[in-house]
Design a protein around this motif. Sequence first.
Motif, PDB file in Angstrom:
ATOM      1  N   SER A 212      13.913 -69.927  -4.619  1.00  0.00           N
ATOM      2  CA  SER A 212      13.302 -70.954  -5.454  1.00  0.00           C
ATOM      3  C   SER A 212      12.927 -70.330  -6.791  1.00  0.00           C
ATOM      4  CB  SER A 212      12.068 -71.559  -4.777  1.00  0.00           C
ATOM      5  OG  SER A 212      11.017 -70.618  -4.720  1.00  0.00           O
ATOM      6  N   TYR A 213      12.523 -71.179  -7.745  1.00  0.00           N
ATOM      7  CA  TYR A 213      12.108 -70.693  -9.054  1.00  0.00           C
ATOM      8  C   TYR A 213      11.224 -71.739  -9.719  1.00  0.00           C
ATOM      9  CZ  TYR A 213      15.415 -73.893 -11.348  1.00  0.00           C
ATOM     10  OH  TYR A 213      16.076 -75.016 -11.798  1.00  0.00           O
TER      11      TYR A 213
ATOM     12  N   SER B 127      13.910 -75.788  -5.830  1.00  0.00           N
ATOM     13  CA  SER B 127      14.940 -75.134  -5.010  1.00  0.00           C
ATOM     14  C   SER B 127      16.040 -74.554  -5.893  1.00  0.00           C
ATOM     15  CB  SER B 127      15.549 -76.126  -4.019  1.00  0.00           C
ATOM     16  OG  SER B 127      14.582 -76.601  -3.119  1.00  0.00           O
ATOM     17  N   CYS B 128      16.513 -73.378  -5.547  1.00  0.00           N
ATOM     18  CA  CYS B 128      17.603 -72.742  -6.290  1.00  0.00           C
ATOM     19  C   CYS B 128      18.887 -73.546  -6.067  1.00  0.00           C
ATOM     20  CB  CYS B 128      17.792 -71.315  -5.799  1.00  0.00           C
ATOM     21  SG  CYS B 128      18.859 -70.304  -6.855  1.00  0.00           S
ATOM     22  N   PRO B 129      19.623 -73.874  -7.137  1.00  0.00           N
ATOM     23  CA  PRO B 129      20.870 -74.627  -6.945  1.00  0.00           C
ATOM     24  C   PRO B 129      21.944 -73.779  -6.271  1.00  0.00           C
ATOM     25  CG  PRO B 129      20.626 -73.975  -9.241  1.00  0.00           C
ATOM     26  CD  PRO B 129      19.348 -73.610  -8.557  1.00  0.00           C
ATOM     27  N   GLN B 130      22.954 -74.434  -5.727  1.00  0.00           N
ATOM     28  CA  GLN B 130      24.015 -73.734  -5.003  1.00  0.00           C
ATOM     29  C   GLN B 130      24.789 -72.782  -5.913  1.00  0.00           C
ATOM     30  OE1 GLN B 130      26.431 -76.740  -3.113  1.00  0.00           O
ATOM     31  NE2 GLN B 130      24.730 -77.534  -1.910  1.00  0.00           N
ATOM     32  N   GLY B 131      24.802 -73.064  -7.210  1.00  0.00           N
ATOM     33  CA  GLY B 131      25.565 -72.232  -8.132  1.00  0.00           C
ATOM     34  C   GLY B 131      24.797 -71.080  -8.738  1.00  0.00           C
TER      35      GLY B 131
ATOM     36  N   SER C  17      10.422 -66.623 -11.656  1.00  0.00           N
ATOM     37  CA  SER C  17      11.283 -67.322 -12.624  1.00  0.00           C
ATOM     38  C   SER C  17      12.700 -66.770 -12.632  1.00  0.00           C
ATOM     39  CB  SER C  17      10.683 -67.210 -14.035  1.00  0.00           C
ATOM     40  OG  SER C  17      10.594 -65.855 -14.437  1.00  0.00           O
ATOM     41  N   ASP C  18      13.017 -65.888 -11.676  1.00  0.00           N
ATOM     42  CA  ASP C  18      14.344 -65.280 -11.649  1.00  0.00           C
ATOM     43  C   ASP C  18      15.417 -66.337 -11.391  1.00  0.00           C
ATOM     44  OD1 ASP C  18      16.032 -62.678 -11.344  1.00  0.00           O
ATOM     45  OD2 ASP C  18      16.554 -63.899  -9.598  1.00  0.00           O
ATOM     46  N   PHE C  19      16.488 -66.308 -12.218  1.00  0.00           N
ATOM     47  CA  PHE C  19      17.571 -67.276 -12.085  1.00  0.00           C
ATOM     48  C   PHE C  19      18.836 -66.633 -12.633  1.00  0.00           C
ATOM     49  CE2 PHE C  19      20.288 -70.801 -13.161  1.00  0.00           C
ATOM     50  CZ  PHE C  19      19.985 -71.800 -12.244  1.00  0.00           C
TER      51      PHE C  19
ATOM     52  N   PHE D 295      14.581 -81.876 -17.832  1.00  0.00           N
ATOM     53  CA  PHE D 295      13.512 -82.417 -17.002  1.00  0.00           C
ATOM     54  C   PHE D 295      14.117 -83.228 -15.871  1.00  0.00           C
ATOM     55  CE2 PHE D 295      11.142 -81.701 -20.948  1.00  0.00           C
ATOM     56  CZ  PHE D 295      10.011 -81.067 -20.445  1.00  0.00           C
ATOM     57  N   HIS D 296      13.534 -83.049 -14.679  1.00  0.00           N
ATOM     58  CA  HIS D 296      13.998 -83.787 -13.501  1.00  0.00           C
ATOM     59  C   HIS D 296      12.820 -84.531 -12.897  1.00  0.00           C
ATOM     60  CE1 HIS D 296      16.049 -84.883  -9.849  1.00  0.00           C
ATOM     61  NE2 HIS D 296      15.154 -84.235  -9.117  1.00  0.00           N
ATOM     62  N   LEU D 297      12.980 -85.853 -12.727  1.00  0.00           N
ATOM     63  CA  LEU D 297      11.932 -86.695 -12.156  1.00  0.00           C
ATOM     64  C   LEU D 297      12.259 -86.999 -10.707  1.00  0.00           C
ATOM     65  CD1 LEU D 297       9.341 -88.349 -12.740  1.00  0.00           C
ATOM     66  CD2 LEU D 297      10.849 -90.290 -13.281  1.00  0.00           C
ATOM     67  N   ARG D 298      11.374 -86.567  -9.816  1.00  0.00           N
ATOM     68  CA  ARG D 298      11.571 -86.834  -8.396  1.00  0.00           C
ATOM     69  C   ARG D 298      11.170 -88.264  -8.055  1.00  0.00           C
ATOM     70  NH1 ARG D 298       8.879 -81.890  -5.133  1.00  0.00           N
ATOM     71  NH2 ARG D 298       7.135 -83.344  -5.349  1.00  0.00           N
ATOM     72  N   GLY D 299      11.541 -88.691  -6.851  1.00  0.00           N
ATOM     73  CA  GLY D 299      11.225 -90.044  -6.416  1.00  0.00           C
ATOM     74  C   GLY D 299       9.741 -90.308  -6.309  1.00  0.00           C
ATOM     75  N   ASP D 300       8.932 -89.262  -6.085  1.00  0.00           N
ATOM     76  CA  ASP D 300       7.487 -89.446  -5.958  1.00  0.00           C
ATOM     77  C   ASP D 300       6.770 -89.406  -7.299  1.00  0.00           C
ATOM     78  OD1 ASP D 300       7.725 -86.791  -6.593  1.00  0.00           O
ATOM     79  OD2 ASP D 300       6.743 -86.027  -4.794  1.00  0.00           O
ATOM     80  N   GLY D 301       7.537 -89.328  -8.395  1.00  0.00           N
ATOM     81  CA  GLY D 301       6.941 -89.326  -9.725  1.00  0.00           C
ATOM     82  C   GLY D 301       6.644 -87.953 -10.275  1.00  0.00           C
ATOM     83  N   ALA D 302       6.867 -86.913  -9.487  1.00  0.00           N
ATOM     84  CA  ALA D 302       6.624 -85.550  -9.957  1.00  0.00           C
ATOM     85  C   ALA D 302       7.732 -85.117 -10.915  1.00  0.00           C
ATOM     86  CB  ALA D 302       6.545 -84.591  -8.773  1.00  0.00           C
ATOM     87  N   LEU D 303       7.333 -84.416 -11.957  1.00  0.00           N
ATOM     88  CA  LEU D 303       8.273 -83.986 -12.992  1.00  0.00           C
ATOM     89  C   LEU D 303       8.361 -82.465 -12.997  1.00  0.00           C
ATOM     90  CD1 LEU D 303       9.980 -85.205 -15.377  1.00  0.00           C
ATOM     91  CD2 LEU D 303       8.033 -84.636 -16.849  1.00  0.00           C
ATOM     92  N   ALA D 304       9.568 -81.946 -13.188  1.00  0.00           N
ATOM     93  CA  ALA D 304       9.755 -80.499 -13.224  1.00  0.00           C
ATOM     94  C   ALA D 304      10.786 -80.137 -14.276  1.00  0.00           C
ATOM     95  CB  ALA D 304      10.187 -79.960 -11.865  1.00  0.00           C
ATOM     96  N   ARG D 305      10.612 -78.977 -14.877  1.00  0.00           N
ATOM     97  CA  ARG D 305      11.644 -78.408 -15.744  1.00  0.00           C
ATOM     98  C   ARG D 305      12.605 -77.641 -14.847  1.00  0.00           C
ATOM     99  NH1 ARG D 305       8.321 -75.054 -19.980  1.00  0.00           N
ATOM    100  NH2 ARG D 305      10.405 -74.217 -20.415  1.00  0.00           N
ATOM    101  N   VAL D 306      13.893 -77.930 -14.975  1.00  0.00           N
ATOM    102  CA  VAL D 306      14.892 -77.300 -14.110  1.00  0.00           C
ATOM    103  C   VAL D 306      16.072 -76.821 -14.950  1.00  0.00           C
ATOM    104  CG1 VAL D 306      14.264 -78.748 -12.135  1.00  0.00           C
ATOM    105  CG2 VAL D 306      16.087 -79.490 -13.676  1.00  0.00           C
ATOM    106  N   ASN D 307      16.856 -75.931 -14.386  1.00  0.00           N
ATOM    107  CA  ASN D 307      18.108 -75.501 -15.003  1.00  0.00           C
ATOM    108  C   ASN D 307      19.236 -76.374 -14.472  1.00  0.00           C
ATOM    109  OD1 ASN D 307      17.127 -73.320 -16.569  1.00  0.00           O
ATOM    110  ND2 ASN D 307      17.039 -72.015 -14.754  1.00  0.00           N
ATOM    111  N   ARG D 308      20.019 -76.985 -15.386  1.00  0.00           N
ATOM    112  CA  ARG D 308      21.153 -77.815 -14.999  1.00  0.00           C
ATOM    113  C   ARG D 308      22.449 -77.184 -15.507  1.00  0.00           C
ATOM    114  NH1 ARG D 308      20.195 -82.798 -12.715  1.00  0.00           N
ATOM    115  NH2 ARG D 308      22.208 -82.188 -11.796  1.00  0.00           N
ATOM    116  N   LEU D 309      23.470 -77.277 -14.687  1.00  0.00           N
ATOM    117  CA  LEU D 309      24.783 -76.728 -15.027  1.00  0.00           C
ATOM    118  C   LEU D 309      25.473 -77.635 -16.043  1.00  0.00           C
ATOM    119  CD1 LEU D 309      26.941 -74.551 -14.343  1.00  0.00           C
ATOM    120  CD2 LEU D 309      27.751 -76.093 -12.547  1.00  0.00           C
ATOM    121  N   VAL D 310      25.992 -77.038 -17.136  1.00  0.00           N
ATOM    122  CA  VAL D 310      26.648 -77.845 -18.168  1.00  0.00           C
ATOM    123  C   VAL D 310      28.076 -77.393 -18.463  1.00  0.00           C
ATOM    124  CG1 VAL D 310      24.496 -78.542 -19.276  1.00  0.00           C
ATOM    125  CG2 VAL D 310      25.640 -76.429 -20.013  1.00  0.00           C
TER     126      VAL D 310
END
Length: 235
Positions: free
Chosen positions: A39-40, A60-64, A71-73, A86-101
């Motif tokens: 995780s990170y 959760s650490c992504p599969q890639g 903070s290791d990634f 930013f990723h918004l979960r179904g429960d309204g919680a917000l997180a900064r995440v790394n997305r593959l581009v």
Amino acid sequence: WEYEVLETGGVVLVDCPVGYILVNSSTNQPTCSPCPPTSYSLSPFDNCAGAECSPRSCTSCPQGANCQGRSDFESRVEGAEWEEAFHLRGDGALARVNRLVACPAGFVLVRTERLPQVDECVACPTETYSLESPRLPLGLSASEAVATGADASALRWCLPCPVGSVCAGGASVVPIAGFWRHREDMTCAAAACDHHDDRERCKPRQCLQRSTLSIGGVGDESQVCEGNKTRPDCR
């Protein structure tokens, strides 16, 4: 750890270092909780759904990627590109995440918008190949190598190995004895493209979709050429 002094004289924990999760709800012992391996976290407020932050999991650490905690990634595929979002979960919680581009040539970019944990560059398997470097946001060329789901159907974007070649997977296309690649990028003559333009060539995928790829150098749009041919593309 950062504390704020209240007017009453008490103190409250208000911030933590990157790689830690802030816990400061009134019913829990205030603490900065380090993210464990697999995780990170990019912000101590990740996945906090209110003014006070209760105990919760890190992202959760992504599969890639590989995540050793805090903070290791690190991307599993060299040349893959990630960006913060930013990723918004179904429960309204917000997180900064790394997305593959973006992924390097020979890979399919797998990404599902609501599931950051499935982001991954998937290599084309043996007997297939891809010379495209998929990239988001989706464009005319990138969309052909980007899967919007997280299942094995993503590999449909890999092309079958051309006759006269050996494909070890990824972007590897090696002609056998008596054959050769007439162009390193394996682009096809304009006549093989859906939108004919004498000034441009087109990618192998477009030729394949029109069934204009040829076997053993027979035909003007072959990617892999056989010996003793004098066509414009195979000399």
